[in-house]
Write a protein that holds these residues in place. Structure first.
Motif, PDB file in Angstrom:
ATOM      1  N   PHE A 109       0.844  -1.196   0.000  1.00 36.59           N
ATOM      2  CA  PHE A 109       0.000   0.000   0.000  1.00 36.59           C
ATOM      3  C   PHE A 109       0.877   1.243   0.000  1.00 36.59           C
ATOM      4  O   PHE A 109       1.903   1.290   0.677  1.00 36.59           O
ATOM      5  N   GLY A 110       0.438   2.267  -0.701  1.00 38.34           N
ATOM      6  CA  GLY A 110       1.190   3.509  -0.780  1.00 38.34           C
ATOM      7  C   GLY A 110       0.560   4.615   0.031  1.00 38.34           C
ATOM      8  O   GLY A 110      -0.091   4.386   1.058  1.00 38.34           O
ATOM      9  N   THR A 111       0.711   5.835  -0.460  1.00 36.75           N
ATOM     10  CA  THR A 111       0.265   7.004   0.298  1.00 36.75           C
ATOM     11  C   THR A 111      -1.250   7.151   0.330  1.00 36.75           C
ATOM     12  O   THR A 111      -1.777   7.946   1.108  1.00 36.75           O
ATOM     13  N   GLY A 112      -1.954   6.389  -0.487  1.00 38.02           N
ATOM     14  CA  GLY A 112      -3.416   6.479  -0.488  1.00 38.02           C
ATOM     15  C   GLY A 112      -4.077   5.668   0.609  1.00 38.02           C
ATOM     16  O   GLY A 112      -5.291   5.770   0.815  1.00 38.02           O
ATOM     17  N   PHE A 113      -3.289   4.881   1.353  1.00 38.87           N
ATOM     18  CA  PHE A 113      -3.890   4.010   2.372  1.00 38.87           C
ATOM     19  C   PHE A 113      -4.432   4.825   3.540  1.00 38.87           C
ATOM     20  O   PHE A 113      -3.767   5.707   4.069  1.00 38.87           O
ATOM     21  N   ARG A 114      -5.655   4.507   3.949  1.00 40.24           N
ATOM     22  CA  ARG A 114      -6.282   5.089   5.135  1.00 40.24           C
ATOM     23  C   ARG A 114      -7.063   3.991   5.848  1.00 40.24           C
ATOM     24  O   ARG A 114      -7.529   3.041   5.228  1.00 40.24           O
ATOM     25  N   GLY A 115      -7.235   4.141   7.145  1.00 45.24           N
ATOM     26  CA  GLY A 115      -8.141   3.253   7.862  1.00 45.24           C
ATOM     27  C   GLY A 115      -7.492   1.978   8.339  1.00 45.24           C
ATOM     28  O   GLY A 115      -6.366   1.967   8.824  1.00 45.24           O
ATOM     29  N   SER A 116      -8.204   0.862   8.183  1.00 44.55           N
ATOM     30  CA  SER A 116      -7.765  -0.400   8.771  1.00 44.55           C
ATOM     31  C   SER A 116      -7.474  -1.441   7.697  1.00 44.55           C
ATOM     32  O   SER A 116      -7.941  -1.344   6.565  1.00 44.55           O
ATOM     33  N   LEU A 117      -6.697  -2.431   8.087  1.00 44.12           N
ATOM     34  CA  LEU A 117      -6.359  -3.544   7.204  1.00 44.12           C
ATOM     35  C   LEU A 117      -7.421  -4.627   7.309  1.00 44.12           C
ATOM     36  O   LEU A 117      -8.058  -4.791   8.347  1.00 44.12           O
ATOM     37  N   GLU A 118      -7.565  -5.376   6.251  1.00 43.01           N
ATOM     38  CA  GLU A 118      -8.539  -6.461   6.259  1.00 43.01           C
ATOM     39  C   GLU A 118      -7.927  -7.727   5.677  1.00 43.01           C
ATOM     40  O   GLU A 118      -7.040  -7.671   4.818  1.00 43.01           O
ATOM     41  N   ALA A 154      10.558  -0.536   2.764  1.00 40.02           N
ATOM     42  CA  ALA A 154       9.196  -0.119   2.436  1.00 40.02           C
ATOM     43  C   ALA A 154       9.223   0.864   1.273  1.00 40.02           C
ATOM     44  O   ALA A 154      10.075   1.753   1.213  1.00 40.02           O
ATOM     45  N   VAL A 155       8.274   0.700   0.359  1.00 42.59           N
ATOM     46  CA  VAL A 155       8.172   1.563  -0.812  1.00 42.59           C
ATOM     47  C   VAL A 155       7.279   2.758  -0.486  1.00 42.59           C
ATOM     48  O   VAL A 155       6.069   2.605  -0.298  1.00 42.59           O
ATOM     49  N   ASP A 156       7.872   3.916  -0.354  1.00 42.66           N
ATOM     50  CA  ASP A 156       7.211   5.196  -0.080  1.00 42.66           C
ATOM     51  C   ASP A 156       6.698   5.313   1.351  1.00 42.66           C
ATOM     52  O   ASP A 156       6.872   6.335   2.001  1.00 42.66           O
ATOM     53  N   VAL A 157       6.033   4.263   1.852  1.00 42.08           N
ATOM     54  CA  VAL A 157       5.487   4.284   3.211  1.00 42.08           C
ATOM     55  C   VAL A 157       5.284   2.838   3.657  1.00 42.08           C
ATOM     56  O   VAL A 157       4.908   1.991   2.846  1.00 42.08           O
ATOM     57  N   PRO A 158       5.569   2.494   4.917  1.00 51.49           N
ATOM     58  CA  PRO A 158       5.276   1.134   5.377  1.00 51.49           C
ATOM     59  C   PRO A 158       3.780   0.844   5.277  1.00 51.49           C
ATOM     60  O   PRO A 158       2.955   1.649   5.721  1.00 51.49           O
ATOM     61  N   SER A 159       3.427  -0.270   4.691  1.00 51.17           N
ATOM     62  CA  SER A 159       2.015  -0.605   4.505  1.00 51.17           C
ATOM     63  C   SER A 159       1.306  -0.732   5.850  1.00 51.17           C
ATOM     64  O   SER A 159       1.807  -1.363   6.779  1.00 51.17           O
ATOM     65  N   GLY A 160       0.129  -0.091   5.925  1.00 51.45           N
ATOM     66  CA  GLY A 160      -0.646  -0.074   7.160  1.00 51.45           C
ATOM     67  C   GLY A 160      -0.519   1.222   7.926  1.00 51.45           C
ATOM     68  O   GLY A 160      -1.274   1.475   8.866  1.00 51.45           O
ATOM     69  N   LEU A 161       0.437   2.068   7.529  1.00 49.68           N
ATOM     70  CA  LEU A 161       0.660   3.346   8.202  1.00 49.68           C
ATOM     71  C   LEU A 161       0.038   4.462   7.371  1.00 49.68           C
ATOM     72  O   LEU A 161       0.219   4.520   6.158  1.00 49.68           O
TER      73      LEU A 161
END
Length: 510
Positions: free
Chosen positions: A135-144, A163-170
């Protein structure tokens, strides 16, 4: 946390501004998104080469968006250069550029294993590195579902992760982690540091930060962002001493602090202000606190406050004009006497042009009592998250989820500038923003906030730096001094006086 390729005057960018910047460049220059993705993949390739052990394998985990597209393009470059890799994906690529790079990888290097994640993250002794492109910079909310399970398994593997651009989940805007996030050894972020990489709990996940140039022209970047200091820029901002200087040139600080139960707070704030360069520091407190402070800081002067409230207030008001800045609140305690003193002194200072750092119990008092007026721009409020929650009458999770929003709300409600303390403190002075990245777990002890208040007051009193730089520089100085003390003594053994004793580092950088 270390910013590997820091450049002077580094600033952050929030993800929405980054998205708009990319769109503006693509729309107005003819530069293709695919080319930007190729530049990103090349930057990733160069960092992977630094971390991947010889004759070992790299696993790239890909999501369905452009972050995953970066991962597929990276796999192609690794294969092209005879590095071993395989790819896990949690969903088929959905964006046009990601689909293109996935297809190109399959076409050019059909021998590369590309496997859908089905609940088990398979690695062996030949695997020495994981690249997180979920996940990149567009990630918001919770993981499923699969994403949550895969991230948990990556973290449990104990393999180093890039991590590419941002650690996934953050959340790359706020730094908040809802469920889980990849714990990276290094985050390769594109163009500028994403603001959320430095906020909230992000420090536990991002590792070191490498800022990669992907070819976005600076001429299109009108974003402001948050200032991030390092040793070089801190030294540039720190006030220089003239050879002919006397103590008045370096500023006079009045510290209204301490109580019989928390007498040490006054000594800490006083000592920190002295070490930060104040020409004269005076303590205003009850007799017991004054005696302890003068024993610990014999070059300080003192104003002994009477137990009679009116006499105490009158003494403080009479001497205020002799000082260039004030600290109020450190270890002051709470009660009718202290409550009235804080509100009345702050009210008086609000009508004169005098910088004032409001800390600790003074923050709690104004949260409980209210002010009935807005603080002027010379005030600095320095809450930690619990104090910030009291100021806003909210749950602490509201603060931790979004430091920037919390600081804005405190400023809107009370006025003044804000230093919202944390592992990476968020600093807001009018429209200017900074985030402090220096620091150590050694600061997670009583007295750190008192020291910060004293340092900031010393810089404000000097008058050679503006309010904003004083707040950013003071935060950086405390954090860096803690790092130096930790190197000498180890995290657990450091006391706040050990940290204060290291503040001289800043003068040696000049």
């Amino acid at each position: 946390m270390k910013i590997i390729n820091y450049t002077p005057y580094t600033k952050t960018i929030n993800p929405d501004d980054m998205k708009k910047l990319e769109q503006d460049v693509i729309s107005n220059t003819g530069l293709k998104g695919l080319l930007l993705m190729e530049h990103a993949a090349l930057a990733l390739f160069n960092r992977v080469k630094e971390h991947l052990k010889e004759d070992k394998e790299c696993i790239i985990v890909c999501g369905s968006g452009n972050n995953g597209g970066d991962g597929y393009a990276l796999a192609r470059l690794l294969s092209q250069n005879s590095f071993k890799c395989k790819v896990y994906y949690i969903a088929e690529p959905k964006t046009e550029d990601a689909q293109y790079n996935c297809t190109l990888l399959k076409t050019l290097y059909p021998e590369v294993e590309i496997r859908e994640y089905e609940g088990f993250f398979d690695f062996d002794k030949n695997t020495s590195l994981v690249v997180d492109a979920l996940f990149g910079t567009g990630f918001r909310g919770s993981l499923e579902g699969d994403a949550f399970n895969l991230i948990q398994q990556i973290n449990e593997s104990a393999l180093p992760v890039l991590a590419v651009d941002v650690p996934s989940g953050l959340d790359s805007n706020t730094g908040y982690v809802c469920d889980a996030a990849v714990k990276a050894k290094e985050t390769i972020t594109f163009h500028k540091i994403k603001t959320g990489l430095l906020l909230s709990k992000a420090i536990d996940y991002v590792g070191d930060i490498y800022v990669a140039n992907i070819g976005l022209p600076d001429s299109f970047d009108y974003t402001s962002g948050a200032l991030v200091l390092n040793d070089e820029t801190a030294a540039m901002y720190f006030p220089k001493q003239n050879k002919s200087a006397h103590k008045g040139d370096n500023g006079k600080v009045l510290i209204i602090a301490g109580s019989p139960e928390m007498a040490g707070a006054a000594s800490i704030a006083t000592s920190a202000a002295q070490r930060a360069g104040a020409g004269l520091v005076s303590i205003a407190s009850v007799d017991k606190v004054v005696q302890i402070t003068l024993k610990n800081c014999p070059s300080a002067t003192a104003h002994i406050l009477s137990d009679d409230y009116d006499e105490a207030l009158s003494k403080i008001i009479d001497v205020l004009n002799n000082y260039d800045s004030v600290v109020i609140g450190s270890g002051l305690g709470r009660g009718n006497y202290q409550n009235k003193l804080v509100i009345d002194v702050i009210g008086h200072i609000n009508n004169i042009n005098l910088p004032c750092v409001v800390d600790a119990d003074a923050l709690n008092i104004i949260a409980e009592q209210g002010l009935g007026f807005k603080l002027n721009k010379n005030f600095v409020l320095t809450p930690h998250p619990k104090e910030a929650a009291r100021l806003l009458g909210c749950d602490i999770d509201f603060i931790i989820k979004d430091y920037a929003n919390a600081a804005n709300e405190i400023s809107d409600k009370y006025g003044g500038s804000i230093v919202l303390k944390g592992a990476c403190s968020y600093i807001k002075a009018q429209r200017r923003i900074a985030i402090n990245t220096s620091g150590s777990p050694a600061l997670a002890k009583a007295g750190s906030g008192d020291a910060l208040a004293g340092i900031i007051a010393a810089l404000l009193a000097n008058k050679k730096t503006g309010s904003f730089i004083s707040l950013a520089l003071g935060s950086y100085m405390l954090g860096k001094a803690a790092e130096l003390a930790e190197i000498k003594l180890g995290t657990n053994a450091v006391t706040i006086f050990d940290v204060i004793s290291e503040l001289g580092f800043i003068s040696k950088l000049n």
